[in-house]
Structures are given as structure tokens and as C-alpha cells.
Design a protein around this motif. Structure first.
Motif, PDB file in Angstrom:
ATOM      1  N   ILE A  32      -4.262 -47.125 -12.731  1.00  0.00           N
ATOM      2  CA  ILE A  32      -5.340 -46.588 -11.909  1.00  0.00           C
ATOM      3  C   ILE A  32      -6.679 -46.866 -12.578  1.00  0.00           C
ATOM      4  N   ILE A  33      -6.788 -46.529 -13.861  1.00  0.00           N
ATOM      5  CA  ILE A  33      -8.017 -46.808 -14.606  1.00  0.00           C
ATOM      6  C   ILE A  33      -7.869 -48.085 -15.437  1.00  0.00           C
ATOM      7  N   TRP A  34      -6.871 -48.878 -15.139  1.00  0.00           N
ATOM      8  CA  TRP A  34      -6.706 -50.185 -15.744  1.00  0.00           C
ATOM      9  C   TRP A  34      -5.958 -51.078 -14.752  1.00  0.00           C
ATOM     10  N   HIS A  35      -6.027 -52.386 -14.968  1.00  0.00           N
ATOM     11  CA  HIS A  35      -5.375 -53.345 -14.077  1.00  0.00           C
ATOM     12  C   HIS A  35      -3.973 -53.677 -14.582  1.00  0.00           C
ATOM     13  N   ALA A  36      -3.058 -53.844 -13.650  1.00  0.00           N
ATOM     14  CA  ALA A  36      -1.677 -54.149 -14.020  1.00  0.00           C
ATOM     15  C   ALA A  36      -1.560 -55.468 -14.770  1.00  0.00           C
ATOM     16  N   TRP A  92     -16.535 -42.932  -9.505  1.00  0.00           N
ATOM     17  CA  TRP A  92     -17.776 -43.482 -10.053  1.00  0.00           C
ATOM     18  C   TRP A  92     -17.967 -43.159 -11.526  1.00  0.00           C
ATOM     19  N   GLY A  93     -17.417 -42.032 -11.991  1.00  0.00           N
ATOM     20  CA  GLY A  93     -17.527 -41.704 -13.409  1.00  0.00           C
ATOM     21  C   GLY A  93     -16.574 -42.527 -14.252  1.00  0.00           C
ATOM     22  N   LEU A  94     -15.259 -42.318 -14.037  1.00  0.00           N
ATOM     23  CA  LEU A  94     -14.265 -43.101 -14.779  1.00  0.00           C
ATOM     24  C   LEU A  94     -14.342 -44.579 -14.422  1.00  0.00           C
ATOM     25  N   GLY A  95     -14.646 -44.854 -13.150  1.00  0.00           N
ATOM     26  CA  GLY A  95     -14.753 -46.259 -12.745  1.00  0.00           C
ATOM     27  C   GLY A  95     -15.815 -46.990 -13.520  1.00  0.00           C
ATOM     28  N   ALA A  96     -16.991 -46.371 -13.661  1.00  0.00           N
ATOM     29  CA  ALA A  96     -18.075 -47.008 -14.409  1.00  0.00           C
ATOM     30  C   ALA A  96     -17.746 -47.111 -15.887  1.00  0.00           C
ATOM     31  N   TYR A  97     -17.153 -46.062 -16.434  1.00  0.00           N
ATOM     32  CA  TYR A  97     -16.859 -46.035 -17.873  1.00  0.00           C
ATOM     33  C   TYR A  97     -15.834 -47.107 -18.247  1.00  0.00           C
ATOM     34  N   PHE A  98     -14.739 -47.153 -17.524  1.00  0.00           N
ATOM     35  CA  PHE A  98     -13.675 -48.088 -17.883  1.00  0.00           C
ATOM     36  C   PHE A  98     -13.966 -49.512 -17.415  1.00  0.00           C
ATOM     37  N   SER A  99     -14.833 -49.674 -16.424  1.00  0.00           N
ATOM     38  CA  SER A  99     -15.208 -51.032 -16.028  1.00  0.00           C
ATOM     39  C   SER A  99     -15.984 -51.712 -17.147  1.00  0.00           C
ATOM     40  N   ASN A 100     -16.841 -50.964 -17.843  1.00  0.00           N
ATOM     41  CA  ASN A 100     -17.583 -51.534 -18.970  1.00  0.00           C
ATOM     42  C   ASN A 100     -16.657 -51.902 -20.116  1.00  0.00           C
ATOM     43  N   VAL A 107     -17.136 -28.346  -0.043  1.00  0.00           N
ATOM     44  CA  VAL A 107     -17.856 -29.488  -0.622  1.00  0.00           C
ATOM     45  C   VAL A 107     -17.362 -29.760  -2.036  1.00  0.00           C
ATOM     46  N   TRP A 108     -16.840 -28.725  -2.699  1.00  0.00           N
ATOM     47  CA  TRP A 108     -16.282 -28.917  -4.036  1.00  0.00           C
ATOM     48  C   TRP A 108     -15.134 -29.921  -4.039  1.00  0.00           C
ATOM     49  N   LEU A 109     -14.508 -30.134  -2.887  1.00  0.00           N
ATOM     50  CA  LEU A 109     -13.421 -31.109  -2.817  1.00  0.00           C
ATOM     51  C   LEU A 109     -13.909 -32.533  -3.045  1.00  0.00           C
ATOM     52  N   LEU A 110     -15.217 -32.749  -2.883  1.00  0.00           N
ATOM     53  CA  LEU A 110     -15.767 -34.083  -3.086  1.00  0.00           C
ATOM     54  C   LEU A 110     -16.057 -34.379  -4.555  1.00  0.00           C
ATOM     55  N   VAL A 111     -16.066 -33.331  -5.388  1.00  0.00           N
ATOM     56  CA  VAL A 111     -16.434 -33.525  -6.794  1.00  0.00           C
ATOM     57  C   VAL A 111     -15.407 -34.352  -7.562  1.00  0.00           C
ATOM     58  N   PRO A 112     -14.088 -34.028  -7.496  1.00  0.00           N
ATOM     59  CA  PRO A 112     -13.126 -34.862  -8.240  1.00  0.00           C
ATOM     60  C   PRO A 112     -13.156 -36.343  -7.853  1.00  0.00           C
ATOM     61  N   PRO A 113     -13.190 -36.695  -6.546  1.00  0.00           N
ATOM     62  CA  PRO A 113     -13.285 -38.126  -6.230  1.00  0.00           C
ATOM     63  C   PRO A 113     -14.549 -38.779  -6.779  1.00  0.00           C
ATOM     64  N   LEU A 114     -15.680 -38.070  -6.734  1.00  0.00           N
ATOM     65  CA  LEU A 114     -16.924 -38.621  -7.280  1.00  0.00           C
ATOM     66  C   LEU A 114     -16.795 -38.893  -8.775  1.00  0.00           C
ATOM     67  N   ILE A 115     -16.215 -37.928  -9.495  1.00  0.00           N
ATOM     68  CA  ILE A 115     -16.086 -38.083 -10.940  1.00  0.00           C
ATOM     69  C   ILE A 115     -15.130 -39.210 -11.294  1.00  0.00           C
ATOM     70  N   TYR A 116     -13.984 -39.249 -10.614  1.00  0.00           N
ATOM     71  CA  TYR A 116     -12.984 -40.258 -10.946  1.00  0.00           C
ATOM     72  C   TYR A 116     -13.418 -41.659 -10.502  1.00  0.00           C
ATOM     73  N   HIS A 169     -10.951 -50.189  -6.975  1.00  0.00           N
ATOM     74  CA  HIS A 169      -9.602 -50.160  -7.550  1.00  0.00           C
ATOM     75  C   HIS A 169      -9.227 -48.738  -7.960  1.00  0.00           C
ATOM     76  N   VAL A 170     -10.130 -48.074  -8.657  1.00  0.00           N
ATOM     77  CA  VAL A 170      -9.883 -46.700  -9.102  1.00  0.00           C
ATOM     78  C   VAL A 170      -9.823 -45.750  -7.907  1.00  0.00           C
ATOM     79  N   GLY A 171     -10.726 -45.960  -6.942  1.00  0.00           N
ATOM     80  CA  GLY A 171     -10.808 -45.051  -5.799  1.00  0.00           C
ATOM     81  C   GLY A 171      -9.531 -45.007  -4.990  1.00  0.00           C
ATOM     82  N   VAL A 172      -9.021 -46.161  -4.599  1.00  0.00           N
ATOM     83  CA  VAL A 172      -7.773 -46.195  -3.815  1.00  0.00           C
ATOM     84  C   VAL A 172      -6.621 -45.650  -4.651  1.00  0.00           C
TER      85      VAL A 172
END
Length: 260
Positions: free
Chosen positions: A188-192, A47-55, A36-45, A67-70
Motif C-alpha cells: 500500500i505504501i510501497w510498490h510490489a 496525502w500525508g503518507l503518500g507524500a512522505y513515502f513517495s519522496n 467530517v472526521w471520517l475524511l481525516v484518515p483518508p487525507l492523512i494516509y 496508488h496509496v489512496g486506492v
């Protein structure tokens, strides 16, 4: 020689598929949550980074999380394939010195592990895509073609870096550092389209193979415009890469037991 070894490896997939999964299971068997620990990095990247950098970029979280997820999951497939392949031959030294000289088995072991990570994270990505305002089913169907192309490039890169890592043990440390820079350089955390055309950043992005490989899969899914340059770049990269890998493997694979 390389293609013959790959053909033999694909005919006998038990070794590298089972060994790849066993590596993952044994790594997490002592923890309470297990794999289940394998799900932690995708969750953080995602929804965590996605929410932070989207703002920071005034983009909705739902749109940017897809965008970040794929991008993150595809980047991790490439990063794991290249970085782990640079040490896989030394890690499998006992097998090789015992006479297991079909090195493609060990490269496929790493690719299988990266695919296991990818598949286990798909439920989280599915939530991000479901929440996204625009996802094209035609693009998802197209991924059935573009994803194997990405994996084909991961394979030849794995072959080359496995031989480099066997000869020069410091390659893994170098690649680990380069991938930190590669993650920032790849959109990844920004748009081209946030990069000014003609700028140094735009030129570096255009030369970045990770960007083209990821964009080839991601852009059709999210309905973004895919530049024809990406198709030409990936086609040239694939042909050149496999030609180089075949030459390098034929020339240097025989020396791996001596290097180890």
C-alpha cells in the motif's frame, strides 16, 4: 442455511443498512465536525503518507497518492469488515438472545458500515486519481466487476470471524494486531515490484490474500500489469472461502446464543 439467511437479509435490508449508518452518526454526533472526521484518515494516509513515502522511493506525489489512496481505502474495507465482525455478535447480544438468530443481518451491518466509510472517502480519492498522471477509465469500469468480488470475500470472511469472535472473545484483539502487520506486508505504501523476485518478502506477498484482493481492483485503474496468478488466487479464495463459511455457519451458528 447460510445462503438462505443471506437471501432473507437482502430482501429486508432496512435493519442492517439503517443500523450501520446509525452507528456512524451516533459515534460522531458529539463532536463539532461530526462525520467530517471520517475524511481525516483518508487525507492523512493518501496525502500525508503518500507524500512522505513517495519522496523515499523517488516517485512523484501525484502518482503515488493514487496508488496509496486506492490501496488504503480497499484495505480499510477489508480490515473493518473482518475486525468489526469478530465482535459484532457479542455487541448485538440483546438482539440475538431476544430471538434474532439470522446472524447474516449483523455481518451485513458491518459490511454496510465499511462501505459507508468507503463512499464518504471517495471525493478525496477522486482528487488523487484526477491528479495522477495515468488513470485508465477502462480500469475504473472494470472495478464495477472486481469490487463486488472483493466484497463477496469480505462477506465470507465476516461470517467466519463473527463466529470465531463469538466463541473466542480474544479474536478481535488478535486481528487488530495482525492487521498492523498486514498493512506493512501489503503493498500500500510501497510498490510490489520493489520486492526482489524469489525473496522471502515476495513469497509472503504472494500468499497474502489482502494483496491479491486489492491488486485485482487497483492495478487496472492505475494501468499496472495484473498477473494472471491474482485471478486464479482470488477465484480459488472465493470458492474455498464460501464453501468453508457455509459449512461453519451450518455447524456452529446455532450455538451462538449459548456462547454469548
Amino acid at each position: 442455511m447460510l445462503f438462505t439467511h443471506f437471501a432473507e437479509s437482502f430482501k429486508r435490508p432496512t435493519f442492517w443498512t439503517y443500523a450501520g449508518w446509525l452507528d456512524i452518526v451516533t459515534k460522531y454526533r458529539r463532536s463539532r465536525l461530526g462525520i467530517v472526521w471520517l475524511l481525516v484518515p483518508p487525507l492523512i494516509y493518501i496525502w500525508g503518507l503518500g507524500a512522505y513515502f513517495s519522496n523515499m522511493q523517488n516517485i512523484s506525489v501525484a502518482e503515488f497518492a493514487a496508488h496509496v489512496g486506492v490501496g488504503f481505502l480497499l484495505f480499510r474495507v477489508l480490515m473493518t469488515s473482518i475486525n468489526d465482525c469478530s465482535s459484532v455478535l457479542s455487541a448485538q447480544q440483546a438482539f440475538i438472545l431476544d430471538g434474532h438468530t439470522r446472524l447474516t443481518d449483523f455481518v451485513l451491518l458491518v459490511i454496510a458500515k465499511s462501505l459507508f466509510y468507503f463512499v464518504l472517502a471517495l471525493p478525496i480519492l477522486a482528487v488523487a486519481l484526477w491528479a495522477a498522471p495515468e488513470v485508465h477509465m477502462r480500469g475504473i469500469a472494470m472495478a464495477l466487476v472486481t469490487m463486488p468480488v472483493l466484497l463477496a470475500n469480505a462477506l465470507w470472511m465476516g461470517v467466519v470471524f463473527s463466529l470465531l469472535g463469538a466463541r473466542f472473545p480474544d479474536v478481535q484483539e488478535l486481528m487488530g494486531s495482525l492487521f498492523i502487520f498486514g498493512f506493512v506486508l501489503t503493498p500500500i505504501i510501497w510498490h510490489a515490484d520493489a520486492v526482489p523476485a524469489g525473496s522471502l518478502q515476495s513469497k509472503l506477498m504472494g500468499l497474502n490474500p489482502l494483496y491479491h484482493l486489492i491488486e485485482m481492483v487497483r492495478a487496472p485503474i492505475l494501468g499496472d500489469q495484473l498477473s494472471p496468478v491474482t485471478f486464479y488466487y482470488v477465484a480459488g479464495l472465493t470458492l474455498f472461502g464460501w464453501s468453508m463459511a457455509a459449512v461453519v455457519y451450518r455447524r456452529y451458528a446455532r450455538y451462538v446464543p449459548l456462547w454469548l
